[in-house]
Design a protein around this motif. Structure first.
Motif, PDB file in Angstrom:
ATOM      1  N   ASN A  33       0.798  -1.224   0.000  1.00 36.74           N
ATOM      2  CA  ASN A  33       0.000   0.000   0.000  1.00 36.74           C
ATOM      3  C   ASN A  33       0.828   1.270   0.000  1.00 36.74           C
ATOM      4  O   ASN A  33       0.285   2.362   0.166  1.00 36.74           O
ATOM      5  N   GLY A  34       2.128   1.184  -0.195  1.00 39.92           N
ATOM      6  CA  GLY A  34       2.972   2.362  -0.215  1.00 39.92           C
ATOM      7  C   GLY A  34       3.524   2.755   1.133  1.00 39.92           C
ATOM      8  O   GLY A  34       4.346   3.663   1.223  1.00 39.92           O
ATOM      9  N   GLY A  35       3.091   2.091   2.219  1.00 41.53           N
ATOM     10  CA  GLY A  35       3.578   2.380   3.554  1.00 41.53           C
ATOM     11  C   GLY A  35       4.538   1.325   4.040  1.00 41.53           C
ATOM     12  O   GLY A  35       4.608   0.219   3.501  1.00 41.53           O
ATOM     13  N   SER A  36       5.277   1.636   5.088  1.00 45.87           N
ATOM     14  CA  SER A  36       6.294   0.721   5.592  1.00 45.87           C
ATOM     15  C   SER A  36       5.670  -0.516   6.228  1.00 45.87           C
ATOM     16  O   SER A  36       4.746  -0.411   7.042  1.00 45.87           O
ATOM     17  N   ILE A  37       6.169  -1.681   5.842  1.00 43.21           N
ATOM     18  CA  ILE A  37       5.803  -2.933   6.511  1.00 43.21           C
ATOM     19  C   ILE A  37       7.066  -3.620   7.029  1.00 43.21           C
ATOM     20  O   ILE A  37       7.085  -4.812   7.292  1.00 43.21           O
ATOM     21  N   GLY A  38       8.145  -2.833   7.131  1.00 49.05           N
ATOM     22  CA  GLY A  38       9.380  -3.366   7.676  1.00 49.05           C
ATOM     23  C   GLY A  38      10.297  -4.008   6.661  1.00 49.05           C
ATOM     24  O   GLY A  38      11.192  -4.757   7.035  1.00 49.05           O
TER      25      GLY A  38
END
Length: 499
Positions: free
Chosen positions: A259-264
């Motif tokens: 989704n364009g956000g950080s997931i590590g």
């Protein structure tokens, strides 16, 4: 390659895009409170540091915010605006629209200015600044903001699209705080790291994590990424990744995310790559990579056995166009086993080492030919010059014949095919030329036009490479093989069952 919305529902890699001020205004500010290089810290003892406050305080003055302004031409035709995914978008997409007047009086629309934000860091007291190329690409104006709120206009010194690195310069009447590059080759999986930048429109931000993996390859011939679980998001582009000594070991560039956000899962271009690029940009305003002038491919175990080689190592020369290698006597069918006195482990190993070698340097190249070693003296050319001529695309794996694997008809990626698929020249992999809709590969989301870049976390440039990884997975008792697949140059991992 994202046209099929239902396929490959796995996370995708996104460039850490610039943020427009109207959406997410980001601001990482840096001060000039301390002069000279940031003093390194003593490495923290034990598995967990007591905190990162001292490190942040030491390095933050050299981290900056980058604002770019770009002139965007006004549209000449009216375009209806619907929410993303709206059924009305499909309904009206094929209908022509009349020219759009500029306003109620019918005056033409004027070009507008768009702003975007990113991160960077100062590498010298006289004002050289490193960032990502995609942060400043096509910018009309580049401005640097420091921690004390002062602003300086920046000049673009040079860029390297292959590693997504850009070098800027500001004029200053006082020495600026700067930070040094560390040795990314010494970074170990599990080491603590600190990422700094301007995530998601927030002011200066620091996040900590570890190095999750090394030597990741995402999109280019010269990629060497450190993977980290330190939180990096859109707006962190061009920001530094620090080790615990306060030295830069990576430039934050991309994330793996649905989704364009950080997931590590973030990726930072290794500092040893970046330093070589910035040194050349500083001296020449452009990169100057060595060029051998051969088309090469991996030596598979089957090839090694057929050629009576002791190991499946080296780089097999499949073609020798006019250039340095041909002038030195290298021939198609030679296996390059040593370059400039050091063993060659793979074709990718050779490409990187040739690129790092100085242009016009004379190097000794050892080849296996007809079961015997020969050493030849080659005067290297320049890669960038070769790419503008008829020899474009050499020093890379050569194409192979189409073959069937797990219901897919595969062929090696060429520069022509890469251009059609929106991938940069020099990209490697296997193109899915056709696929059986009844196959497991199709059920898992693979489609015609996808490019398989890795299998079992190993690069594949020929069908034999993929088959070797499939065999290795089966021999290891695994029921699937992990693929790295590119669609529209966006990579995603996919576990493909082998039954």
């Amino acid at each position: 390659m994202h046209n099929d919305r239902l396929s490959l529902p796995t996370p995708t890699v996104h460039k850490i895009r610039r943020l427009t001020t109207g959406v997410l205004g980001a601001a990482l500010l840096s001060t000039a409170l301390a002069f000279g290089p940031v003093a390194p810290l003593t490495a923290m003892a034990g598995p967990t540091p007591d905190g990162f406050a001292d490190l942040v305080q030491k390095v933050s003055p050299a981290v900056v915010m980058i604002t770019t302004t770009q002139t965007v031409e006004a549209p000449t035709q009216a375009q209806p605006i619907f929410p993303d995914g709206s059924p009305f978008s499909d309904l009206f997409k094929d209908f022509p629209f009349q020219n759009m007047p500029g306003g109620e009086d019918g005056s033409p629309r004027q070009p507008r200015h768009a702003q975007a934000l990113g991160s960077g860091f100062v590498i010298s007291e006289d004002g050289y600044i490193v960032t990502n190329n995609h942060v400043i690409e096509n910018a009309d104006k580049i401005q640097i903001k420091f921690y004390d709120g002062s602003l300086l206009d920046a000049k673009l010194i040079g860029t390297d699209k292959k590693t997504d690195i850009a070098l800027l310069k500001v004029k200053t009447d006082k020495p600026l705080p700067f930070i040094n590059f560390g040795d990314s080759d010494k970074a170990r999986v599990g080491d603590w790291v600190l990422a700094m930048g301007n995530p998601l429109g927030q002011d200066f931000s620091a996040s900590a994590g570890i190095i999750s993996a090394r030597n990741r390859e995402l999109s280019g011939t010269y990629d060497d990424y450190l993977q980290t679980d330190a939180a990096i998001n859109q707006g962190n582009s061009g920001g530094p990744l620090f080790d615990m000594n306060g030295e830069v070991i990576g430039v934050n560039t991309a994330i793996l995310s649905p989704n364009g956000g950080s997931i590590g899962i973030g990726f930072s271009m290794a500092s040893n790559v970046v330093k070589k690029v910035t040194d050349q940009l500083k001296e020449f305003g452009e990169t100057r990579r060595g060029w051998l002038g051969v088309k090469i491919q991996e030596v598979t175990p089957d090839m090694a056995e057929a050629m009576n080689l002791p190991k499946a190592e080296g780089a097999l020369v499949s073609e020798v166009p006019d250039g340095p290698a041909k002038d030195a006597g290298i021939k198609a069918g030679d296996v390059i086993t040593s370059f400039d006195g050091s063993p060659v482990k793979s074709s990718r190993d050779l490409v990187k080492r040739v690129a790092d070698a100085p242009v016009e340097q004379k190097v000794r190249v050892t080849v296996m030919r007809d079961g015997k070693e020969q050493t030849l003296l080659v005067t290297l050319g320049r890669r960038e010059t070769a790419e503008t001529g008829s020899d474009k695309g050499t020093d890379k794996p050569a194409p192979s014949q189409k073959d069937q694997v797990l219901g897919m008809q595969l062929e090696s990626l060429t520069d022509e095919t890469a251009a059609q698929l929106g991938m940069p020249a020099g990209s490697t992999g296997l193109v899915v030329a056709d696929i059986d809709e009844n196959s497991t590969a199709f059920d898992k989301g693979l489609r015609q036009g996808d490019v398989i870049v890795e299998a079992g976390q190993k690069p594949v440039t020929a069908v034999a490479d993929l088959n070797a990884q499939i065999k290795a997975a089966k021999d290891g008792g695994r029921k699937s093989v992990l693929l790295l697949v590119r669609r529209e140059n966006e990579p995603r991992f996919l576990a493909l069952p082998l039954d």
